[in-house]
Design a protein around this motif. Structure first.
Motif, mmCIF file in Angstrom:
data_model
loop_
_atom_site.group_PDB
_atom_site.id
_atom_site.type_symbol
_atom_site.label_atom_id
_atom_site.label_comp_id
_atom_site.label_asym_id
_atom_site.label_seq_id
_atom_site.Cartn_x
_atom_site.Cartn_y
_atom_site.Cartn_z
ATOM 1 N N ARG A 247 72.903 101.430 51.950
ATOM 2 C CA ARG A 247 74.091 102.193 51.564
ATOM 3 C C ARG A 247 75.183 101.270 51.030
ATOM 4 N NH1 ARG A 247 72.741 105.437 56.105
ATOM 5 N NH2 ARG A 247 74.111 104.232 57.484
ATOM 6 N N MET A 248 75.313 100.120 51.653
ATOM 7 C CA MET A 248 76.314 99.163 51.205
ATOM 8 C C MET A 248 75.947 98.586 49.841
ATOM 9 S SD MET A 248 77.643 95.661 53.009
ATOM 10 C CE MET A 248 76.262 94.707 52.430
ATOM 11 N N LEU A 249 74.664 98.233 49.659
ATOM 12 C CA LEU A 249 74.232 97.634 48.401
ATOM 13 C C LEU A 249 74.309 98.629 47.249
ATOM 14 C CD1 LEU A 249 71.144 95.514 49.561
ATOM 15 C CD2 LEU A 249 73.366 94.664 48.821
ATOM 16 N N GLU A 250 73.942 99.866 47.503
ATOM 17 C CA GLU A 250 73.960 100.859 46.426
ATOM 18 C C GLU A 250 75.383 101.179 45.979
ATOM 19 O OE1 GLU A 250 71.303 103.895 48.233
ATOM 20 O OE2 GLU A 250 70.087 103.567 46.438
ATOM 21 N N ALA A 251 76.357 100.934 46.866
ATOM 22 C CA ALA A 251 77.760 101.165 46.507
ATOM 23 C C ALA A 251 78.383 99.948 45.830
ATOM 24 C CB ALA A 251 78.562 101.531 47.750
ATOM 25 N N THR A 252 77.601 98.864 45.721
ATOM 26 C CA THR A 252 78.105 97.617 45.138
ATOM 27 C C THR A 252 77.803 97.582 43.650
ATOM 28 O OG1 THR A 252 77.726 96.445 47.224
ATOM 29 C CG2 THR A 252 77.987 95.098 45.240
ATOM 30 N N VAL A 253 78.802 97.220 42.852
ATOM 31 C CA VAL A 253 78.614 97.071 41.402
ATOM 32 C C VAL A 253 78.877 95.613 41.051
ATOM 33 C CG1 VAL A 253 79.310 97.837 39.112
ATOM 34 C CG2 VAL A 253 79.404 99.433 41.047
ATOM 35 N N PRO A 254 77.826 94.795 40.989
ATOM 36 C CA PRO A 254 78.019 93.364 40.719
ATOM 37 C C PRO A 254 78.531 93.121 39.307
ATOM 38 C CG PRO A 254 75.681 93.907 40.756
ATOM 39 C CD PRO A 254 76.414 95.140 41.177
ATOM 40 N N PHE A 255 79.242 92.018 39.165
ATOM 41 C CA PHE A 255 79.841 91.697 37.864
ATOM 42 C C PHE A 255 79.037 90.637 37.118
ATOM 43 C CE2 PHE A 255 82.723 88.965 35.365
ATOM 44 C CZ PHE A 255 83.154 89.900 34.429
ATOM 45 N N HIS A 256 78.696 89.549 37.787
ATOM 46 C CA HIS A 256 78.012 88.450 37.119
ATOM 47 C C HIS A 256 76.583 88.834 36.759
ATOM 48 C CE1 HIS A 256 81.296 85.682 37.735
ATOM 49 N NE2 HIS A 256 81.320 85.977 39.021
ATOM 50 N N GLN A 257 76.142 88.334 35.619
ATOM 51 C CA GLN A 257 74.806 88.652 35.114
ATOM 52 C C GLN A 257 73.720 88.362 36.139
ATOM 53 O OE1 GLN A 257 72.206 86.122 32.238
ATOM 54 N NE2 GLN A 257 73.664 87.203 30.944
ATOM 55 N N GLU A 258 73.818 87.194 36.790
ATOM 56 C CA GLU A 258 72.810 86.803 37.779
ATOM 57 C C GLU A 258 72.779 87.788 38.948
ATOM 58 O OE1 GLU A 258 71.891 83.105 40.878
ATOM 59 O OE2 GLU A 258 73.587 83.003 39.489
ATOM 60 N N HIS A 259 73.955 88.251 39.374
ATOM 61 C CA HIS A 259 74.027 89.192 40.491
ATOM 62 C C HIS A 259 73.502 90.571 40.091
ATOM 63 C CE1 HIS A 259 77.364 86.678 42.634
ATOM 64 N NE2 HIS A 259 76.149 86.164 42.779
ATOM 65 N N VAL A 260 73.758 90.975 38.846
ATOM 66 C CA VAL A 260 73.237 92.265 38.374
ATOM 67 C C VAL A 260 71.707 92.240 38.391
ATOM 68 C CG1 VAL A 260 73.136 93.885 36.443
ATOM 69 C CG2 VAL A 260 75.266 92.687 36.944
ATOM 70 N N PHE A 261 71.139 91.141 37.908
ATOM 71 C CA PHE A 261 69.675 91.030 37.877
ATOM 72 C C PHE A 261 69.100 91.022 39.291
ATOM 73 C CE2 PHE A 261 65.662 88.683 37.585
ATOM 74 C CZ PHE A 261 65.035 89.423 36.589
ATOM 75 N N LYS A 262 69.756 90.291 40.206
ATOM 76 C CA LYS A 262 69.285 90.246 41.587
ATOM 77 C C LYS A 262 69.316 91.642 42.203
ATOM 78 C CE LYS A 262 68.074 88.301 45.489
ATOM 79 N NZ LYS A 262 66.774 87.624 45.662
ATOM 80 N N MET A 263 70.390 92.370 41.969
ATOM 81 C CA MET A 263 70.517 93.719 42.518
ATOM 82 C C MET A 263 69.460 94.644 41.919
ATOM 83 S SD MET A 263 72.327 95.573 44.627
ATOM 84 C CE MET A 263 74.050 95.099 44.766
#
Length: 580
Positions: A247-263
């Motif tokens: 629930r916490m991760l799905e509510a997270t909107v990462p900004f950095h490209q590397e974090h978006v890919f990891k998510m």
């Protein structure tokens, strides 16, 4: 310090005395700089140097002005003078010289000066700027810089190498390197995260979670650690904690490209394909990575797994255009089009940019040379094989284990050792295949004098429906006592032998009261099977039991399992009566 006045004035006049010293000329130089009057600034800095010739700051200021004026050689001459004659500890001079050399397009000299700065100043003022300059020099020189000895980047170079090993599927080597890095630099969180992944890929789940816990203690919001922990929880079946974390991760909107890919990849692994699709779509809009065929495959997989078939078709078609030599997009396009024509749903698609595992095995049947070459040159394929060994179904694991025997590779030996050394395998055929593959690899090693390893009799497929606690105690005690003195295959042989013995006794299996005696007998027989010199007395002393007990139990196991030639002639032993 010398004090001077502008004129000799009469006593009582209103003329203000001016002190001409280094500070006076320094302040005038700064005012000139503010007005971009570089000539005047240089003249005043030179006067400041005349008043305080041993002050390295004044010299560096003069060098800085010369650099701003484009006289890089004169600037470097002053900086060299500071280092050689005034203050060798003025390490920032090396950084200034590196910039001067870079402006002169003397990139080799710039690299030498920058490396010297980083080597000599582990916590210097210009570390961030040095990273930028290093990137420029790597681009210009078309090669990485020699950063092995740089204290300010301690562990970074090794970590990059470990990451490469991890991406190539060389997990044992990556673990060794990452363990050393995390030991030396415990606050290097990226190394901890990657070590956790390496442990996970090798099936060492407890160690993997321990690594992540250390990261989250230092940085509770570390996205990589949170994503990895979610994956570990899924494989451990920890549904309640996983639901909270998801629930916490799905509510997270990462900004950095590397974090978006990891998510995105994490959501895909966790089966949240629609969420993964949204993140992959974001990445496709990024000009830096939007032209990557692999990324289009990831997006197509997420779309297909979300039943967004038209979007999946579009993405795979684009992947085929970007990478026409790959068979992957075409294979999945064909699969999806066939599914749509027949009106059936598409099976779940792996996010790995490669053909499905079973499809690859079919292509290599009867062509071991092609398989060997591909395994050596395709890091992703190697990684998928190791993953299949740990998490595939029984049939896939068996096929992989049998295939690996043709790859004469030290790393493969380590992987098979690890497979056998971990939790007991349930499938007898897989146990036998792993042992045969490992024995073949060991037999093909350069040591021609190594004695061939003797195979144990295969386990019977009939056996007890449940494994009793006293049977397991013998296994655990044997494994503990043999640890560090026997290799993985020898310890596995002991386990197989004990299972064979219990299976042959079933259903009339007695209660094994003397755990140490049976464990000692098991080690004795295993040592004999591998031609290791050992006596009843030696093993009895090690386990703290009597030699007669070891002898009697060893003969019982040997006779029951029909192990030919495993025992020596009768030793003279003190008589003793022992019950099971």
């Amino acid at each position: 310090m010398i004090e001077r006045t502008s004129e000799n004035v009469a006593e009582g006049s209103n003329v203000i005395s001016v002190t001409l010293d280094a500070n006076f000329f320094f302040e005038r130089a700064v005012r000139s700089l503010d007005r971009f009057q570089y000539d005047k600034a240089l003249k005043n800095f030179r006067k400041a140097v005349e008043y305080e010739p041993e002050n390295p700051v004044n010299h560096c200021n003069m060098a800085g002005i010369l650099s701003e004026m484009g006289d890089y050689e004169a600037s470097n001459d002053i900086l060299i003078h500071v280092l050689e004659k005034i203050d060798p500890a003025m390490t920032e001079c090396h950084f200034y010289m590196a910039n001067n050399f870079a402006n002169m397009e003397s990139f080799e000299e710039a690299e030498r000066s920058l490396v010297t700065y980083l080597e000599e100043d582990a916590s210097g003022e210009y570390l961030a700027e040095s990273e930028e300059l290093m990137e420029l020099l790597q681009y210009e020189l078309n090669r990485p810089a020699p950063l092995i000895r740089i204290r300010s980047r301690e562990g970074v170079v090794e970590h990059d190498r470990a990451r490469t090993l991890l991406e190539e599927g060389k997990f044992p080597q990556a673990v060794k390197m990452l363990e050393e890095i995390t030991k030396n630099t415990p606050d290097f969180l990226a190394a901890h995260n990657n070590l956790a992944l390496a442990y996970f890929y090798m099936g060492r789940f407890a160690k993997a979670k321990e690594c992540l816990s250390e990261v989250l203690e230092q940085d509770p919001g570390n996205l990589h650690a949170l994503c990895n922990m979610a994956i570990f929880m899924q494989y451990a079946g920890d549904k309640e904690q996983l639901a909270v974390l998801l629930r916490m991760l799905e509510a997270t909107v990462p900004f950095h490209q590397e974090h978006v890919f990891k998510m995105a990849t994490t959501m895909g692994i966790l089966g949240r394909h629609r969420t993964a699709y949204g993140h992959f779509r974001r990445l496709l809009k990024d000009e830096e990575v939007g032209g990557d065929a692999g990324l289009y495959h990831y997006c197509a997989a997420a779309a297909s797994n979300s039943s967004l078939y038209n979007e999946a078709l579009r993405c795979w078609r684009q992947a085929a255009k970007l990478d026409p030599e790959s068979a992957v997009p075409g294979f999945f396009l064909s699969q999806l089009q066939g599914a749509q024509a027949e009106g059936r749903p598409m099976p779940l698609v792996s996010y790995n940019y490669q053909l499905p595992f079973q499809e690859q095995l079919k292509q290599w049947q009867g062509n071991t040379d092609s398989f060997t070459e591909e395994m050596r040159n395709n890091p992703l394929l190697r990684a998928s094989f190791f993953w299949a060994l740990r998490y595939g179904d029984a049939n896939t694991r068996l096929q992989v284990t049998e295939a690996l025997r043709w790859i004469e590779d030290e790393e493969m030996s380590e992987v098979l050792n690890g497979l056998l050394a971990q939790e007991p395998l349930q499938e007898d055929k897989l146990q036998e295949a792993a042992l045969l593959s490992l024995q073949r690899l060991i037999g093909s090693s350069p040591d021609a004098n190594a004695a061939p390893q003797e195979e144990l009799p295969p386990l019977s497929h009939k056996g007890p429906p449940e494994w009793k606690e006293d049977w397991q105690r013998v296994l655990d005690h044997t494994a503990s006592m043999m640890d560090r003195r026997y290799d993985a295959i020898q310890k596995k042989d002991a386990e197989l032998l004990w299972k064979q013995f219990v299976s042959d006794l079933y259903p009339d299996v007695p209660y094994f009261r003397h755990t140490g005696g049976w464990a000692a007998a098991l080690e004795y027989l295993t040592a004999k099977l591998h031609d290791r010199p050992i006596t009843y007395r030696e093993v009895a002393q090690h386990y703290g039991v009597s030699a007669s007990m070891v002898s009697r139990y060893a003969r019982r196991i040997s006779n029951e399992c029909d192990i030919p030639g495993s025992l020596p002639g009768q030793e003279t032993l003190p008589s003793s009566t022992e019950n099971i």
